[in-house]
Motif scaffolding. Structure first.
Motif, PDB file in Angstrom:
ATOM      1  N   LEU A 226      44.423  15.817  43.926  1.00 36.00           N
ATOM      2  CA  LEU A 226      43.501  16.780  43.342  1.00 36.00           C
ATOM      3  C   LEU A 226      43.830  17.032  41.874  1.00 36.00           C
ATOM      4  CD1 LEU A 226      41.225  18.878  43.609  1.00 36.00           C
ATOM      5  CD2 LEU A 226      42.951  20.523  44.387  1.00 36.00           C
ATOM      6  N   TYR A 227      45.099  17.280  41.568  1.00 42.17           N
ATOM      7  CA  TYR A 227      45.491  17.547  40.185  1.00 42.17           C
ATOM      8  C   TYR A 227      45.267  16.321  39.298  1.00 42.17           C
ATOM      9  CZ  TYR A 227      47.737  21.758  41.999  1.00 42.17           C
ATOM     10  OH  TYR A 227      47.984  22.975  42.595  1.00 42.17           O
ATOM     11  N   LEU A 228      45.569  15.147  39.822  1.00 39.15           N
ATOM     12  CA  LEU A 228      45.352  13.932  39.035  1.00 39.15           C
ATOM     13  C   LEU A 228      43.862  13.706  38.787  1.00 39.15           C
ATOM     14  CD1 LEU A 228      46.792  11.582  37.678  1.00 39.15           C
ATOM     15  CD2 LEU A 228      46.554  10.299  39.818  1.00 39.15           C
ATOM     16  N   GLY A 229      43.028  14.006  39.793  1.00 39.93           N
ATOM     17  CA  GLY A 229      41.582  13.882  39.614  1.00 39.93           C
ATOM     18  C   GLY A 229      41.041  14.856  38.576  1.00 39.93           C
ATOM     19  N   ILE A 230      41.570  16.096  38.581  1.00 44.02           N
ATOM     20  CA  ILE A 230      41.137  17.081  37.581  1.00 44.02           C
ATOM     21  C   ILE A 230      41.549  16.637  36.187  1.00 44.02           C
ATOM     22  CG2 ILE A 230      41.489  19.445  36.776  1.00 44.02           C
ATOM     23  CD1 ILE A 230      41.716  20.316  39.674  1.00 44.02           C
ATOM     24  N   ALA A 231      42.773  16.103  36.060  1.00 42.51           N
ATOM     25  CA  ALA A 231      43.223  15.613  34.757  1.00 42.51           C
ATOM     26  C   ALA A 231      42.330  14.477  34.269  1.00 42.51           C
ATOM     27  CB  ALA A 231      44.675  15.152  34.843  1.00 42.51           C
ATOM     28  N   GLY A 232      41.956  13.558  35.180  1.00 38.28           N
ATOM     29  CA  GLY A 232      41.064  12.471  34.796  1.00 38.28           C
ATOM     30  C   GLY A 232      39.679  12.958  34.413  1.00 38.28           C
ATOM     31  N   PHE A 233      39.180  13.951  35.138  1.00 35.61           N
ATOM     32  CA  PHE A 233      37.869  14.514  34.817  1.00 35.61           C
ATOM     33  C   PHE A 233      37.876  15.194  33.446  1.00 35.61           C
ATOM     34  CE2 PHE A 233      35.230  18.420  34.956  1.00 35.61           C
ATOM     35  CZ  PHE A 233      33.981  17.814  34.954  1.00 35.61           C
ATOM     36  N   ILE A 234      38.915  15.966  33.175  1.00 33.72           N
ATOM     37  CA  ILE A 234      39.011  16.636  31.883  1.00 33.72           C
ATOM     38  C   ILE A 234      39.121  15.609  30.755  1.00 33.72           C
ATOM     39  CG2 ILE A 234      40.454  18.161  30.481  1.00 33.72           C
ATOM     40  CD1 ILE A 234      41.147  19.692  33.009  1.00 33.72           C
ATOM     41  N   PHE A 235      39.893  14.554  30.989  1.00 33.12           N
ATOM     42  CA  PHE A 235      40.015  13.521  29.964  1.00 33.12           C
ATOM     43  C   PHE A 235      38.672  12.837  29.707  1.00 33.12           C
ATOM     44  CE2 PHE A 235      40.844   9.079  28.747  1.00 33.12           C
ATOM     45  CZ  PHE A 235      41.505   9.302  27.548  1.00 33.12           C
ATOM     46  N   SER A 236      37.885  12.632  30.750  1.00 25.46           N
ATOM     47  CA  SER A 236      36.566  12.022  30.560  1.00 25.46           C
ATOM     48  C   SER A 236      35.652  12.917  29.723  1.00 25.46           C
ATOM     49  CB  SER A 236      35.915  11.739  31.916  1.00 25.46           C
ATOM     50  OG  SER A 236      35.623  12.945  32.610  1.00 25.46           O
ATOM     51  N   ILE A 237      35.769  14.230  29.887  1.00 29.36           N
ATOM     52  CA  ILE A 237      34.978  15.147  29.061  1.00 29.36           C
ATOM     53  C   ILE A 237      35.442  15.084  27.611  1.00 29.36           C
ATOM     54  CG2 ILE A 237      34.278  17.544  28.725  1.00 29.36           C
ATOM     55  CD1 ILE A 237      33.104  16.252  31.194  1.00 29.36           C
ATOM     56  N   ILE A 238      36.759  14.971  27.410  1.00 31.48           N
ATOM     57  CA  ILE A 238      37.277  14.838  26.047  1.00 31.48           C
ATOM     58  C   ILE A 238      36.743  13.567  25.404  1.00 31.48           C
ATOM     59  CG2 ILE A 238      39.384  14.512  24.692  1.00 31.48           C
ATOM     60  CD1 ILE A 238      40.845  16.298  26.631  1.00 31.48           C
ATOM     61  N   VAL A 239      36.672  12.492  26.160  1.00 38.96           N
ATOM     62  CA  VAL A 239      36.117  11.247  25.633  1.00 38.96           C
ATOM     63  C   VAL A 239      34.651  11.441  25.246  1.00 38.96           C
ATOM     64  CG1 VAL A 239      35.509   8.862  26.216  1.00 38.96           C
ATOM     65  CG2 VAL A 239      37.739   9.784  26.873  1.00 38.96           C
ATOM     66  N   LEU A 240      33.900  12.175  26.058  1.00 37.34           N
ATOM     67  CA  LEU A 240      32.488  12.400  25.768  1.00 37.34           C
ATOM     68  C   LEU A 240      32.280  13.286  24.539  1.00 37.34           C
ATOM     69  CD1 LEU A 240      31.052  12.884  29.377  1.00 37.34           C
ATOM     70  CD2 LEU A 240      30.796  10.897  27.889  1.00 37.34           C
ATOM     71  N   THR A 241      33.298  14.070  24.170  1.00 38.35           N
ATOM     72  CA  THR A 241      33.170  14.847  22.931  1.00 38.35           C
ATOM     73  C   THR A 241      33.330  13.972  21.694  1.00 38.35           C
ATOM     74  OG1 THR A 241      35.534  15.397  22.855  1.00 38.35           O
ATOM     75  CG2 THR A 241      34.074  16.909  24.067  1.00 38.35           C
ATOM     76  N   ALA A 242      33.950  12.793  21.862  1.00 40.34           N
ATOM     77  CA  ALA A 242      34.159  11.848  20.749  1.00 40.34           C
ATOM     78  C   ALA A 242      34.877  12.506  19.577  1.00 40.34           C
ATOM     79  CB  ALA A 242      32.827  11.255  20.293  1.00 40.34           C
ATOM     80  N   SER A 243      35.880  13.322  19.884  1.00 38.45           N
ATOM     81  CA  SER A 243      36.670  13.993  18.845  1.00 38.45           C
ATOM     82  C   SER A 243      37.900  13.158  18.557  1.00 38.45           C
ATOM     83  CB  SER A 243      37.063  15.407  19.292  1.00 38.45           C
ATOM     84  OG  SER A 243      35.918  16.185  19.532  1.00 38.45           O
ATOM     85  N   ARG A 244      37.926  12.522  17.409  1.00 42.06           N
ATOM     86  CA  ARG A 244      38.966  11.559  17.105  1.00 42.06           C
ATOM     87  C   ARG A 244      40.328  12.202  16.943  1.00 42.06           C
ATOM     88  NH1 ARG A 244      34.681   9.443  12.858  1.00 42.06           N
ATOM     89  NH2 ARG A 244      34.943  11.647  12.361  1.00 42.06           N
ATOM     90  N   GLY A 245      40.382  13.363  16.319  1.00 42.55           N
ATOM     91  CA  GLY A 245      41.675  14.007  16.115  1.00 42.55           C
ATOM     92  C   GLY A 245      42.354  14.364  17.427  1.00 42.55           C
ATOM     93  N   VAL A 246      41.588  14.881  18.389  1.00 44.80           N
ATOM     94  CA  VAL A 246      42.149  15.249  19.691  1.00 44.80           C
ATOM     95  C   VAL A 246      42.601  14.012  20.447  1.00 44.80           C
ATOM     96  CG1 VAL A 246      41.631  16.323  21.908  1.00 44.80           C
ATOM     97  CG2 VAL A 246      40.786  17.351  19.799  1.00 44.80           C
ATOM     98  N   LEU A 247      41.796  12.946  20.417  1.00 44.40           N
ATOM     99  CA  LEU A 247      42.180  11.714  21.098  1.00 44.40           C
ATOM    100  C   LEU A 247      43.409  11.087  20.464  1.00 44.40           C
ATOM    101  CD1 LEU A 247      38.644  10.301  21.771  1.00 44.40           C
ATOM    102  CD2 LEU A 247      40.339  10.840  23.496  1.00 44.40           C
ATOM    103  N   LEU A 248      43.513  11.171  19.154  1.00 49.64           N
ATOM    104  CA  LEU A 248      44.711  10.671  18.488  1.00 49.64           C
ATOM    105  C   LEU A 248      45.936  11.478  18.915  1.00 49.64           C
ATOM    106  CD1 LEU A 248      45.937   8.749  16.406  1.00 49.64           C
ATOM    107  CD2 LEU A 248      45.425  10.458  14.655  1.00 49.64           C
TER     108      LEU A 248
END
Length: 323
Positions: A226-248
């Protein structure tokens, strides 16, 4: 034994018993007050964890100002309860010998010392209704750090706070997904209930790491998934924001964390293998970023490594550009 001596002994023992009873009663009241103050601080912290879902559309800046105002009120309530708590129980006072407490205090002191020399003192103190990140807000965040680090003394309390944070971040992520569902093909960067892609990604990076911490410490397989799935889901939302500084920041912090984790392993072969894998992974990410062509949206990642370095070198400390 004379009547006078008997009376003196009786009065002395009665006074001693009364004083002991009063101390016991006062100690009981202090214990009860300590319990309720700690509960008040804990529930305020839970409210802060769920605060990102707060939204008031009639405000001038509906995404930022109402949430920041409520946050400041909650932290002020926490601070008032904490002041009373440390008055009756000194054990909840901050430990100034801890490195993180000292670092946060020095940071806060630097902000306060630099305030008189700012270009616009009022703006530096209050900021504006859209950003709400002036020194006044930083003082509140510093108080929140002091209160939680002083009162939350065991892992169980922090676990509950992390879980509440995951609930709020998951709801914020689901709301961001509805932007794509309701406007297919029209939105290249999700902003969610934060109203700004960079704000959303900057907020979600912390719950993502909270989920990874819980996943790392959990022993039950169901909750680990469950925790790993939530982490993956949150990361996918971060990818959809396309914020380069945060991804870096995620890439760099992830690489450093893996290096430190594997470096602490006793086997030299595991250390060498870990460094080799991380080196290949880092080179692969860099080559992928340089080979992609920028075309907006997610392809903004083509500038993941080049743009931040260029902006830091060209803009310097002028603040004329951003990630």
């Amino acid at each position: 034994m004379s009547f006078k001596e008997v009376t003196r002994i009786f009065v002395k023992r009665s006074w001693d018993l009364s004083r002991q009873g009063f101390r016991a009663l006062l100690r009981t009241r202090n214990d009860s007050l300590e319990h309720w103050l700690k509960r008040a601080i804990f529930f305020c912290a839970l409210a802060v964890a769920l605060l990102p879902i707060v939204y008031y559309r009639r405000a001038y800046f509906a995404f930022g100002f109402p949430r920041a105002a409520v946050l400041q009120i909650i932290i002020e309530i926490m601070s008032a309860a904490w002041i009373i708590l440390i008055a009756i129980q000194p054990k909840y006072r901050p430990d100034w010998r801890q490195g993180i407490v000292l670092a946060a205090t020095l940071w806060m002191g630097a902000l306060l010392l630099s305030l008189p020399d700012s270009v616009d003192r009022a703006h530096s103190w209050w900021s504006n209704q859209e950003r709400m990140m002036g020194v006044f807000m930083h003082i509140h965040l510093y108080l929140f750090f002091l209160v939680t680090s002083s009162v939350f003394r065991n892992c169980a309390v922090w676990r509950r706070f992390f879980v509440a944070t995951l609930v709020g971040s998951s709801l914020a992520g689901i709301y961001a997904l509805f932007q794509i569902v309701q406007n297919p093909g029209l939105i290249s960067r999700v902003s969610g209930i934060m109203g700004n892609p960079l704000f959303l990604s900057s907020y979600l990076i912390f719950p993502m790491y909270f989920a990874l911490i819980l996943w790392f410490q959990e022993i039950r397989s169901l909750f680990r998934a469950l925790y790993l799935g939530i982490a993956g889901f949150i990361f996918s939302i971060i990818v959809l924001t396309a914020s380069r500084g945060v991804l870096l920041a995620i890439v760099i912090s992830g690489i450093i964390s893996l290096i430190l984790y594997f470096w602490r392993r006793p086997s030299l072969a595991k250390k060498s293998l870990a460094l080799l894998v991380l080196l290949v992974l880092g080179l692969g990410l860099a080559l992928t970023a340089f080979r992609l062509k920028p075309a907006g949206g997610i392809t903004r990642f083509s500038e993941l490594f080049t743009l931040p370095v260029t902006r830091l070198l060209e803009s310097g400390l002028s603040g004329g550009d951003r990630f």
